[in-house]
Design an enzyme around this catalytic site. Structure first.
Site, short mmCIF file in Angstrom:
data_model
loop_
_atom_site.label_atom_id
_atom_site.label_comp_id
_atom_site.label_asym_id
_atom_site.label_seq_id
_atom_site.Cartn_x
_atom_site.Cartn_y
_atom_site.Cartn_z
N GLY A 190 -0.21 0.24 -4.91
CA GLY A 190 -1.53 -0.33 -4.71
C GLY A 190 -2.49 0.23 -5.72
CG ASN B 120 2.94 0.27 3.24
OD1 ASN B 120 4.07 0.68 3.05
ND2 ASN B 120 2.52 -0.87 2.74
N GLY B 121 1.49 -2.12 5.29
CA GLY B 121 2.17 -3.23 5.98
C GLY B 121 1.18 -4.32 6.29
CB CYS C 172 -0.89 0.03 1.25
SG CYS C 172 -1.90 -1.44 1.42
CE1 TYR D 130 7.64 -5.88 -9.64
CE2 TYR D 130 6.50 -5.68 -7.54
CZ TYR D 130 6.47 -5.79 -8.91
OH TYR D 130 5.26 -5.82 -9.55
P1 5GP Z 1 6.32 -14.89 -12.77
O1 5GP Z 1 7.22 -15.28 -13.90
O2 5GP Z 1 6.76 -15.41 -11.47
O3 5GP Z 1 4.89 -15.21 -13.06
O4 5GP Z 1 6.34 -13.31 -12.68
C1 5GP Z 1 7.52 -12.62 -12.52
C2 5GP Z 1 7.32 -11.19 -12.89
O5 5GP Z 1 6.06 -10.68 -12.48
C3 5GP Z 1 8.31 -10.27 -12.32
O6 5GP Z 1 8.56 -9.30 -13.31
C4 5GP Z 1 7.63 -9.69 -11.11
O7 5GP Z 1 7.93 -8.32 -11.13
C5 5GP Z 1 6.15 -9.91 -11.33
N1 5GP Z 1 5.32 -10.71 -10.39
C6 5GP Z 1 4.45 -11.66 -10.80
N2 5GP Z 1 3.75 -12.18 -9.79
C7 5GP Z 1 4.15 -11.58 -8.70
C8 5GP Z 1 3.74 -11.71 -7.32
O8 5GP Z 1 2.87 -12.47 -6.93
N3 5GP Z 1 4.41 -10.94 -6.46
C9 5GP Z 1 5.38 -10.10 -6.88
N4 5GP Z 1 6.00 -9.42 -5.96
N5 5GP Z 1 5.76 -9.94 -8.15
C10 5GP Z 1 5.15 -10.66 -9.07
MG MG Z 2 8.01 -7.35 -13.53
#
Ligand code: 5GP
Ligand code: MG
Ligand code: SF4
Length: 460
Positions: A27, A102-103, A1, A243
């Site tokens: 968010g 946020n958290g 958030c 990220y």
């Molecule tokens: P994946 O290949 O695991 O489906 O997705 C990886 C990419 O999507 C990365 O670029 C990441 O930034 C983003 N991403 C996809 N799903 C998630 C998630 O559930 N949490 C987070 N933090 N990032 C995600």
């Molecule tokens: Mg990504």
């Protein structure tokens, strides 16, 4: 958030809306603002992006006053319903209080059960409401003391902003897992925000980070600060660097963009590969791909183009939509990829579904080899502190070795940044020197805050 707070500035709600717009990446499900003028509180909330909720100037016009707080919702607890949209507002014997958080609290369910037994009636299913009830039943007199009393009972990650009729309050949990910064508005007045990019958008000057375990009170006398908790070492979320934060933000005095670029440099040193071109998975992979390309002396090219009119795919609720979202979001730039050995750089692999589709797309565009480089260590554990990672069984790295992951994703090679490389990029010697300063539990399983609810469920 994302959270913002404005104090002592005419048109505070408009400034808060701009701040929320800059924090949109934190968010995208809902947004809300509560303002206060000399006489009373006003609120407006809605589902969707900040522009959807506050784009109509009439919605800002109904929020008069010199003080306001705002919130962007990224659901980690509670369903996406209007009554879960923050700031939460409550009328107490001592007056009104708005709270934006946020958290994620790790003992929210345990506390909630106890509060319900005592007769508290919950309006929402968010963990934030636990805070509100703890403030309500506290025996202390002032809002400040009641907030401290509540904070001493909750566990987990919280960067909170509150607004009562006399003050704007900011509080960061003792470990400082989530960010919170203090700024000064050009025309006078103060601002609190999750990230410095929210200060920039309204031309506020960055003053400093609110420190882990610090409570700041902003009122007619200016800014006062206290530290209600026992001193503990802080554990900032390392994933904010990798990220979550916006690259133009500064956290702990460090540029997020430069940190990401440096992770790319370390990644190239650790895991080089003969190739023709370095291609980021936009947007999250861009800075580290630039670092990787510079260090490996390979050309950096936008081989994947992102459509910016789609939200972050992982925030969409169902797996089906998540698959759809990926195709809506990225497309291959054939002119860059055809006949090339490609290094694809991304920030993380979570479920692996996005990565797999992107690799297929890059191959279909004519790439002869695809090597994937990831600017975080393998994500093996869920986050309980405010980032919506899926349960462990859905995390590709929890059940697959790196070689197996490479097969699932369909790449010729796959490498992740090492822990030491990651922390070198953040100006530390290695992980053991840095580990006590950061949370990296989604990579290591080393959870710095007790998971009370989860332990409780395991016993039950
Ligand atoms: P994946 O290949 O695991 O489906 O997705 C990886 C990419 O999507 C990365 O670029 C990441 O930034 C983003 N991403 C996809 N799903 C998630 C998630 O559930 N949490 C987070 N933090 N990032 C995600
Ligand atoms: Mg990504
Ligand atoms: Fe950040 Fe990961 Fe820790 Fe969650 S578990 S706070 S995402 S480092």
């Amino acid at each position: 958030c994302g959270v913002v707070g404005i104090w002592g500035a005419p048109g505070a709600a408009g400034l808060a809306a701009l701040g929320l717009h800059a924090l949109q990446h934190r968010g995208q499900e809902a947004a809300g603002i509560v303002s206060h003028d000399e006489s009373r509180f006003y609120q407006h909330k809605g589902l969707g992006l900040v522009g959807d909720v506050f784009g109509d100037p009439r919605n800002i016009a109904q929020l008069p006053g010199d003080c306001a707080i705002g919130h962007n919702r990224y659901a980690t607890t509670g369903a996406t319903l209007l009554r879960n949209v923050q700031p939460l507002f409550a009328d107490f014997e001592f007056g009104g209080l708005a709270v934006a958080h946020n958290g994620n609290l790790t003992n929210a369910q345990t506390l909630r059960q106890a509060l319900v037994k005592r007769g508290c009636i919950f309006q929402s299913t968010t963990d934030t409401e636990v805070f509100v009830h703890l403030i309500a039943i506290s025996l202390y007199a002032t809002v400040r003391e009641r907030l401290i009393d509540a904070a001493k009972q909750v566990k987990g990650a919280y960067s909170v902003v509150c607004l009562d009729q006399d003050s704007l309050i900011g509080l960061r949990d003792p470990l400082g897992v989530r960010p919170l910064v203090l700024g000064k508005l050009a025309e006078g007045g103060w601002m609190l925000a999750s990230e410095t990019c929210a200060l920039e958008i309204v031309g506020a000057e960055f003053v400093r980070d609110v420190e882990p375990g610090e409570l700041v009170v902003i009122d007619k006398n200016g800014v006062t600060s206290c530290r209600p908790f026992k001193n503990t070492a802080s554990r900032f979320c390392v994933f904010e660097y990798i990220y979550f934060s916006r690259p133009d933000s500064q956290v702990e005095g460090r540029s997020v963009y430069q940190a990401r670029k440096q992770i790319g440099v370390e990644l190239a040193k650790e895991s080089p590969v003969p190739a023709d071109v370095v291609v980021p998975v936009p947007d999250s992979g861009v800075p580290s791909a630039m670092g990787y390309a510079a260090e490996s002396k390979l050309p950096f090219e936008m081989g994947i183009i992102r459509n910016h009119y789609v939200g972050r795919t992982f925030i969409e609720p169902t797996d089906q939509i998540r698959h759809l979202g990926v195709r809506m979001k990225h497309s291959a730039n054939h002119s860059v990829l055809a006949g090339k050995r490609v290094v694809l750089v991304d920030d993380s692999i979570v479920r692996g579904t996005t990565s797999r589709k992107i690799v297929d797309m890059v191959r279909a565009a004519g790439a002869t080899e695809v090597h994937m480089r990831i600017s975080s260590p393998p994500t093996k554990h869920p986050c309980f502190y405010g980032i919506d990672t899926p349960e462990e069984s859905k995390l590709l790295a929890a059940t697959h070795s790196v070689e197996e992951m490479a097969q699932v994703i369909g790449v010729d090679s796959l490498a992740f940044i090492s822990f030491d490389g990651l922390y070198r990029a953040l100006n530390h010697v290695n992980r053991s020197e840095a580990a006590h300063r950061y949370c990296d539990a989604c990579f290591t399983g080393d959870y710095p805050v007790e998971l009370v609810d989860r332990e409780g469920r395991l016993i039950a």
